[in-house]
Design a protein around this motif. Structure first.
Motif, PDB file in Angstrom:
ATOM      1  N   ILE A  34       0.838  -1.214   0.000  1.00 28.59           N
ATOM      2  CA  ILE A  34       0.000   0.000   0.000  1.00 28.59           C
ATOM      3  C   ILE A  34       0.874   1.266   0.000  1.00 28.59           C
ATOM      4  CG2 ILE A  34      -1.646   1.364   1.363  1.00 28.59           C
ATOM      5  CD1 ILE A  34      -2.806  -1.379   2.318  1.00 28.59           C
ATOM      6  N   LEU A  35       1.895   1.269   0.849  1.00 28.06           N
ATOM      7  CA  LEU A  35       2.744   2.466   0.989  1.00 28.06           C
ATOM      8  C   LEU A  35       3.768   2.592  -0.138  1.00 28.06           C
ATOM      9  CD1 LEU A  35       3.378   2.433   4.855  1.00 28.06           C
ATOM     10  CD2 LEU A  35       1.811   3.902   3.588  1.00 28.06           C
ATOM     11  N   GLY A  36       4.128   1.487  -0.753  1.00 24.36           N
ATOM     12  CA  GLY A  36       5.057   1.522  -1.891  1.00 24.36           C
ATOM     13  C   GLY A  36       6.424   2.074  -1.531  1.00 24.36           C
ATOM     14  N   SER A  37       6.864   3.082  -2.282  1.00 24.89           N
ATOM     15  CA  SER A  37       8.219   3.627  -2.108  1.00 24.89           C
ATOM     16  C   SER A  37       8.351   4.581  -0.917  1.00 24.89           C
ATOM     17  CB  SER A  37       8.651   4.353  -3.384  1.00 24.89           C
ATOM     18  OG  SER A  37       7.762   5.433  -3.649  1.00 24.89           O
ATOM     19  N   LYS A  38       7.243   4.848  -0.230  1.00 20.37           N
ATOM     20  CA  LYS A  38       7.312   5.748   0.930  1.00 20.37           C
ATOM     21  C   LYS A  38       8.177   5.156   2.044  1.00 20.37           C
ATOM     22  CE  LYS A  38       2.789   7.941   0.190  1.00 20.37           C
ATOM     23  NZ  LYS A  38       3.245   9.322  -0.023  1.00 20.37           N
ATOM     24  N   VAL A  39       8.185   3.826   2.138  1.00 17.86           N
ATOM     25  CA  VAL A  39       9.017   3.146   3.140  1.00 17.86           C
ATOM     26  C   VAL A  39       9.874   2.080   2.464  1.00 17.86           C
ATOM     27  CG1 VAL A  39       7.478   3.548   5.103  1.00 17.86           C
ATOM     28  CG2 VAL A  39       7.147   1.515   3.696  1.00 17.86           C
ATOM     29  N   GLU A  40      11.024   1.804   3.042  1.00 14.91           N
ATOM     30  CA  GLU A  40      11.901   0.777   2.476  1.00 14.91           C
ATOM     31  C   GLU A  40      11.377  -0.615   2.825  1.00 14.91           C
ATOM     32  OE1 GLU A  40      16.662  -0.131   2.093  1.00 14.91           O
ATOM     33  OE2 GLU A  40      15.910   0.751   3.944  1.00 14.91           O
ATOM     34  N   LYS A  41      10.902  -0.762   4.076  1.00 13.29           N
ATOM     35  CA  LYS A  41      10.317  -2.039   4.487  1.00 13.29           C
ATOM     36  C   LYS A  41       9.375  -1.818   5.676  1.00 13.29           C
ATOM     37  CE  LYS A  41      14.396  -3.249   7.240  1.00 13.29           C
ATOM     38  NZ  LYS A  41      15.468  -4.205   7.475  1.00 13.29           N
ATOM     39  N   VAL A  42       8.560  -2.829   5.941  1.00 16.03           N
ATOM     40  CA  VAL A  42       7.634  -2.796   7.081  1.00 16.03           C
ATOM     41  C   VAL A  42       7.946  -4.007   7.945  1.00 16.03           C
ATOM     42  CG1 VAL A  42       5.213  -2.816   7.813  1.00 16.03           C
ATOM     43  CG2 VAL A  42       5.861  -1.647   5.695  1.00 16.03           C
ATOM     44  N   ALA A  43       8.061  -3.792   9.260  1.00 16.66           N
ATOM     45  CA  ALA A  43       8.436  -4.888  10.150  1.00 16.66           C
ATOM     46  C   ALA A  43       7.688  -4.800  11.472  1.00 16.66           C
ATOM     47  CB  ALA A  43       9.950  -4.854  10.389  1.00 16.66           C
ATOM     48  N   ILE A  44       7.721  -5.884  12.214  1.00 15.48           N
ATOM     49  CA  ILE A  44       7.153  -5.933  13.563  1.00 15.48           C
ATOM     50  C   ILE A  44       8.265  -5.573  14.541  1.00 15.48           C
ATOM     51  CG2 ILE A  44       6.282  -7.533  15.320  1.00 15.48           C
ATOM     52  CD1 ILE A  44       4.215  -6.665  13.244  1.00 15.48           C
ATOM     53  N   SER A  45       7.924  -4.784  15.567  1.00 12.89           N
ATOM     54  CA  SER A  45       8.947  -4.312  16.499  1.00 12.89           C
ATOM     55  C   SER A  45       8.465  -4.391  17.940  1.00 12.89           C
ATOM     56  CB  SER A  45       9.323  -2.867  16.154  1.00 12.89           C
ATOM     57  OG  SER A  45      10.177  -2.341  17.129  1.00 12.89           O
ATOM     58  N   ASP A  46       9.420  -4.462  18.861  1.00 15.61           N
ATOM     59  CA  ASP A  46       9.098  -4.484  20.287  1.00 15.61           C
ATOM     60  C   ASP A  46       9.553  -3.202  20.987  1.00 15.61           C
ATOM     61  OD1 ASP A  46      11.757  -4.845  20.018  1.00 15.61           O
ATOM     62  OD2 ASP A  46      11.884  -6.772  21.047  1.00 15.61           O
ATOM     63  N   ARG A  47       9.894  -2.148  20.203  1.00 12.89           N
ATOM     64  CA  ARG A  47      10.385  -0.911  20.835  1.00 12.89           C
ATOM     65  C   ARG A  47       9.249  -0.005  21.313  1.00 12.89           C
ATOM     66  NH1 ARG A  47      14.355   2.194  17.420  1.00 12.89           N
ATOM     67  NH2 ARG A  47      14.499   0.441  16.010  1.00 12.89           N
ATOM     68  N   MET A  48       7.983  -0.355  20.928  1.00 13.36           N
ATOM     69  CA  MET A  48       6.830   0.456  21.338  1.00 13.36           C
ATOM     70  C   MET A  48       5.947  -0.312  22.324  1.00 13.36           C
ATOM     71  SD  MET A  48       6.060   1.758  17.535  1.00 13.36           S
ATOM     72  CE  MET A  48       6.637   0.192  16.963  1.00 13.36           C
ATOM     73  N   VAL A  49       5.263   0.443  23.169  1.00 12.02           N
ATOM     74  CA  VAL A  49       4.341  -0.153  24.141  1.00 12.02           C
ATOM     75  C   VAL A  49       2.933   0.394  23.928  1.00 12.02           C
ATOM     76  CG1 VAL A  49       3.785  -0.453  26.584  1.00 12.02           C
ATOM     77  CG2 VAL A  49       6.177  -0.477  25.841  1.00 12.02           C
ATOM     78  N   GLY A  50       2.785   1.722  23.929  1.00 11.41           N
ATOM     79  CA  GLY A  50       1.471   2.345  23.804  1.00 11.41           C
ATOM     80  C   GLY A  50       1.165   2.900  22.428  1.00 11.41           C
ATOM     81  N   SER A  51       2.161   2.914  21.531  1.00  9.68           N
ATOM     82  CA  SER A  51       1.960   3.461  20.183  1.00  9.68           C
ATOM     83  C   SER A  51       1.789   2.329  19.175  1.00  9.68           C
ATOM     84  CB  SER A  51       3.153   4.325  19.767  1.00  9.68           C
ATOM     85  OG  SER A  51       3.314   5.405  20.663  1.00  9.68           O
TER      86      SER A  51
END
Length: 438
Positions: free
Chosen positions: A281-298
């Motif tokens: 959907i985002l295409g070239s706006k982002v290099e990649k999409v990943a799952i992360s554990d650096r956020m808690v409430g966001s």
């Protein structure tokens, strides 16, 4: 030059005012004599406040006056002090330099380089003496923090010594500043990194989504909110064996246990389909999409590559009046969208795409998540008008105003079948009425 024990404080004060044209007294003074390989006397003063022209490169700096065997040689000997110590005032009297010294010979003179090396050493000693008094050091740091950080950037030989003088606000320091030494002393045993975050201001970074997991794990994070910090931190890679890690860049090591790493891999596999869909959907706006554990409430955030510009550095470079746009093209941050798998928004989005992969409203939500992540991650919006359009749509939904939703959906999505749609009857009726009036 007289011996230090023969000179009174008021004599130092009046002498400082005479050589610096300052109306205030000095903050600290260093009176010394060097003997051995070379022989010279020196008197160095640190002002209480930064001079107005400290960063004016065109104005002549009247800082260190050079004497040879008590004969005045030069009013402003720039070769005696590096740029980052240009605020220090004083007098140097050498016993070894020749009296018939021209500026050309001065630049090549090895004795002068040795004198400079010793003066830098004495200045750092003087700053450490100031640091023993908390109130005096606060006055000094408020005035000359930028110059200390410039020293980190420019002076490779003394970088470790200068690093001892750095002070930053942190997630645990409150209104006070903390030194790197204090940070390391209260680190956890298992902690391998000194965590920091860069941003525009303390207020902008202290509630950043990048800090959520670090705060949850009770890990202290330094706030680097001065533009020069971005340049200094690139040179200061580590401190006392602890590497410095930026909280806004990818590959952040949170010190996970083996069980947590295993659970993360399972989550990554479960959300792989959603990541691929969001990337499409985002295409070239982002290099990649990943799952992360650096956020808690966001729900999500945008991180940058380990070696590119951070969001803050990108903001600083965009503000340069004479910036080189060609450099920006390859140094511009490559964004990775990291999503929080525990957040209800991300879970609901996964279910929504699972039920209908072509859901138009879900695509709109992905763009809205991306644009809000841009703002919370310190970037600027590429297209503020489309973002405001999506926000207005949400406001209308909140107020139960449903008249313009379909028109907005077509306008925002930019679908190719817009031309095939017939205009609403209301518009045709208006056109007919207008013809009757004509």
């Amino acid at each position: 030059m007289r011996k230090p024990d023969e000179v009174k404080n008021d004599e130092y004060s009046s002498f400082y005012k005479s050589i610096s044209n300052d109306w205030e007294e000095h903050l600290a003074v260093k009176h010394f004599k060097v003997e051995g390989q070379l022989e010279f006397s020196g008197l160095l003063f640190v002002p209480k406040r930064a001079p107005m022209e400290m960063f004016d490169t065109k104005k002549k700096k009247n800082n260190i006056k050079l004497y040879v065997r008590r004969v005045f040689i030069m009013d402003n000997c720039e070769e005696l002090m590096p740029d980052w110590l240009s605020f220090v005032k004083g007098v140097v009297d050498s016993e070894d330099l020749p009296l018939n010294l021209s500026r050309e010979n001065l630049q090549q003179n090895k004795i002068l380089k040795l004198i400079q090396k010793n003066l830098v050493k004495k200045c750092i000693e003087l700053f450490n003496e100031i640091a023993e008094n908390e109130e005096d050091f606060k006055t000094f740091y408020d005035s000359f923090a930028k110059m200390i950080k410039l020293g980190i950037h420019e002076d490779a030989k003394n970088r470790k010594k200068i690093a001892e003088l750095l002070r930053y606000h942190s997630t645990k320091s409150g209104d006070d500043r903390v030194s790197l030494k204090q940070y390391v002393e209260r680190m956890k045993e298992s902690q391998k990194h000194i965590y920091y975050i860069t941003g525009e201001s303390k207020a902008a970074v202290e509630n950043s989504p990048f800090l959520e997991a670090l705060k949850k794990r009770d890990l202290e994070v330094l706030f680097l909110v001065d533009p020069i910090d971005e340049y200094a931190i690139q040179q200061l890679k580590d401190y006392k064996g602890k590497t410095l890690a930026c909280a806004t860049k990818e590959g952040l090591d949170l010190g996970l246990t083996e069980e947590e790493k295993k659970a993360k891999e399972e989550e990554k596999a479960a959300f792989e389909g959603l990541c691929k869909k969001v990337k499409d959907i985002l295409g070239s706006k982002v290099e990649k999409v990943a799952i992360s554990d650096r956020m808690v409430g966001s729900p999500c955030s945008l991180v940058t590559g380990e070696y590119g510009w951070s969001a803050n550095m990108e903001r600083i470079m965009r503000a340069q009046a004479l910036r080189d746009s060609t450099m920006s093209q390859y140094m511009m941050a490559k964004k990775t969208m990291e999503m929080n798998p525990a957040h209800p928004i991300i879970k609901a989005l996964k279910d929504k795409f699972g039920a209908d992969g072509a859901d138009k409203s879900a695509k709109d939500l992905v763009f809205l998540l991306y644009e809000t992540a841009l703002l919370t991650s310190g970037f600027t919006l590429d297209d503020p008008s489309s973002f405001s359009g999506r926000i207005h749509k949400l406001i209308r939904l909140g107020l139960s105003i449903g008249g313009d939703d379909e028109a907005d959906d077509d306008e925002e999505a930019g679908d190719e079948d817009d031309d095939d749609e017939e205009p609403p009857k209301l518009e045709n009726e208006d056109a007919h009425d207008m013809e009757d009036v004509d």
